[in-house]
Design a protein around this motif. Structure first.
Motif, PDB file in Angstrom:
ATOM      1  N   THR A 157     -39.123  -1.355  -8.092  1.00  0.00           N
ATOM      2  CA  THR A 157     -38.823  -2.070  -6.855  1.00  0.00           C
ATOM      3  C   THR A 157     -37.374  -1.775  -6.495  1.00  0.00           C
ATOM      4  OG1 THR A 157     -38.044  -4.085  -7.946  1.00  0.00           O
ATOM      5  CG2 THR A 157     -40.423  -3.932  -7.519  1.00  0.00           C
ATOM      6  N   ALA A 158     -36.872  -2.388  -5.440  1.00  0.00           N
ATOM      7  CA  ALA A 158     -35.490  -2.187  -5.020  1.00  0.00           C
ATOM      8  C   ALA A 158     -34.506  -2.922  -5.926  1.00  0.00           C
ATOM      9  CB  ALA A 158     -35.308  -2.635  -3.573  1.00  0.00           C
ATOM     10  N   ASN A 159     -35.003  -3.817  -6.780  1.00  0.00           N
ATOM     11  CA  ASN A 159     -34.151  -4.581  -7.701  1.00  0.00           C
ATOM     12  C   ASN A 159     -34.454  -4.186  -9.142  1.00  0.00           C
ATOM     13  OD1 ASN A 159     -32.983  -6.263  -5.627  1.00  0.00           O
ATOM     14  ND2 ASN A 159     -34.972  -7.259  -5.504  1.00  0.00           N
ATOM     15  N   TYR A 160     -33.433  -4.276  -9.982  1.00  0.00           N
ATOM     16  CA  TYR A 160     -33.630  -3.967 -11.396  1.00  0.00           C
ATOM     17  C   TYR A 160     -34.634  -4.929 -12.029  1.00  0.00           C
ATOM     18  CZ  TYR A 160     -30.072  -0.393 -11.995  1.00  0.00           C
ATOM     19  OH  TYR A 160     -29.369   0.778 -11.949  1.00  0.00           O
ATOM     20  N   LYS A 191     -30.493   1.284 -16.387  1.00  0.00           N
ATOM     21  CA  LYS A 191     -29.297   0.833 -17.098  1.00  0.00           C
ATOM     22  C   LYS A 191     -29.739   0.084 -18.339  1.00  0.00           C
ATOM     23  CE  LYS A 191     -28.771  -3.503 -14.507  1.00  0.00           C
ATOM     24  NZ  LYS A 191     -27.840  -4.333 -13.729  1.00  0.00           N
ATOM     25  N   LEU A 192     -28.798  -0.091 -19.258  1.00  0.00           N
ATOM     26  CA  LEU A 192     -29.055  -0.785 -20.518  1.00  0.00           C
ATOM     27  C   LEU A 192     -28.284  -2.102 -20.538  1.00  0.00           C
ATOM     28  CD1 LEU A 192     -28.699   2.305 -22.862  1.00  0.00           C
ATOM     29  CD2 LEU A 192     -30.815   1.312 -21.972  1.00  0.00           C
ATOM     30  N   ASP A 237     -24.632  -5.949 -18.780  1.00  0.00           N
ATOM     31  CA  ASP A 237     -24.663  -4.489 -18.678  1.00  0.00           C
ATOM     32  C   ASP A 237     -23.792  -3.871 -19.770  1.00  0.00           C
ATOM     33  OD1 ASP A 237     -26.158  -4.851 -16.403  1.00  0.00           O
ATOM     34  OD2 ASP A 237     -24.640  -4.129 -15.017  1.00  0.00           O
ATOM     35  N   VAL A 238     -24.336  -2.878 -20.466  1.00  0.00           N
ATOM     36  CA  VAL A 238     -23.567  -2.168 -21.489  1.00  0.00           C
ATOM     37  C   VAL A 238     -23.571  -0.659 -21.231  1.00  0.00           C
ATOM     38  CG1 VAL A 238     -23.790  -3.926 -23.284  1.00  0.00           C
ATOM     39  CG2 VAL A 238     -25.553  -2.140 -23.075  1.00  0.00           C
ATOM     40  N   SER A 239     -24.041  -0.264 -20.047  1.00  0.00           N
ATOM     41  CA  SER A 239     -24.038   1.155 -19.692  1.00  0.00           C
ATOM     42  C   SER A 239     -23.767   1.291 -18.201  1.00  0.00           C
ATOM     43  CB  SER A 239     -25.386   1.817 -20.024  1.00  0.00           C
ATOM     44  OG  SER A 239     -26.374   1.430 -19.073  1.00  0.00           O
ATOM     45  N   GLU A 261     -32.198  -4.410 -23.613  1.00  0.00           N
ATOM     46  CA  GLU A 261     -33.148  -4.130 -22.546  1.00  0.00           C
ATOM     47  C   GLU A 261     -32.836  -2.832 -21.819  1.00  0.00           C
ATOM     48  OE1 GLU A 261     -34.054  -7.745 -19.995  1.00  0.00           O
ATOM     49  OE2 GLU A 261     -32.216  -8.376 -21.004  1.00  0.00           O
ATOM     50  N   LEU A 262     -33.879  -2.211 -21.307  1.00  0.00           N
ATOM     51  CA  LEU A 262     -33.765  -1.096 -20.379  1.00  0.00           C
ATOM     52  C   LEU A 262     -34.368  -1.580 -19.070  1.00  0.00           C
ATOM     53  CD1 LEU A 262     -34.440   2.626 -20.904  1.00  0.00           C
ATOM     54  CD2 LEU A 262     -35.371   1.466 -18.908  1.00  0.00           C
TER      55      LEU A 262
END
Length: 123
Positions: A27-30, A60-61, A67-69, A100-101
């Motif tokens: 979708t447009a959102n993570y 992203k991770l 967020d870590v990436s 999480e990914l």
């Protein structure tokens, strides 16, 4: 005398003994595609991340909701992204914290089914 390991004796670390995989339409959102809840009093070491999608996708991770990436952009219709991070920060578990990914389609992009896998080792 020091014993040198031959290439056949070398063991890569971390091992990919803990795995999580998933798939979903972007979708447009993570949104979380794959996640690992790290066992209490264990440390998770990331070994490998794999992402594929027939359409362009961003991922992203996250560790414990943070967020870590950076955001990674993966072009669709290409072979999957197979990423082996070097020296990634270990994650200390408490039984509820998650690695999480998350993925979404980029601005102006198209929805597609993203497939993702996280591999690592708890010790």
């Amino acid at each position: 005398m020091v014993h040198q390991l031959s290439p056949s004796e070398a063991i890569p670390k971390p091992l990919a003994t803990t795995k999580a995989k998933g798939s979903a339409v972007t979708t447009a959102n993570y949104a979380t595609i794959a996640e690992i809840t790290v066992t209490k009093d264990k440390t998770f070491h990331l070994a490998k991340v794999t992402v594929s999608c027939p359409e362009d996708v961003m991922f992203k991770l996250l560790w414990d909701g943070e967020d870590v990436s950076i955001e990674y952009y993966v072009m669709g219709k290409l072979p999957f992204t197979d990423w082996f991070p070097w020296g990634w920060q270990p994650c200390e578990g408490d039984g509820s914290k998650k690695f999480e990914l998350q993925a979404k389609y980029p601005s102006g992009g198209t929805a597609g089914t993203v497939h993702a896998e996280i591999c690592g080792e708890e010790e």
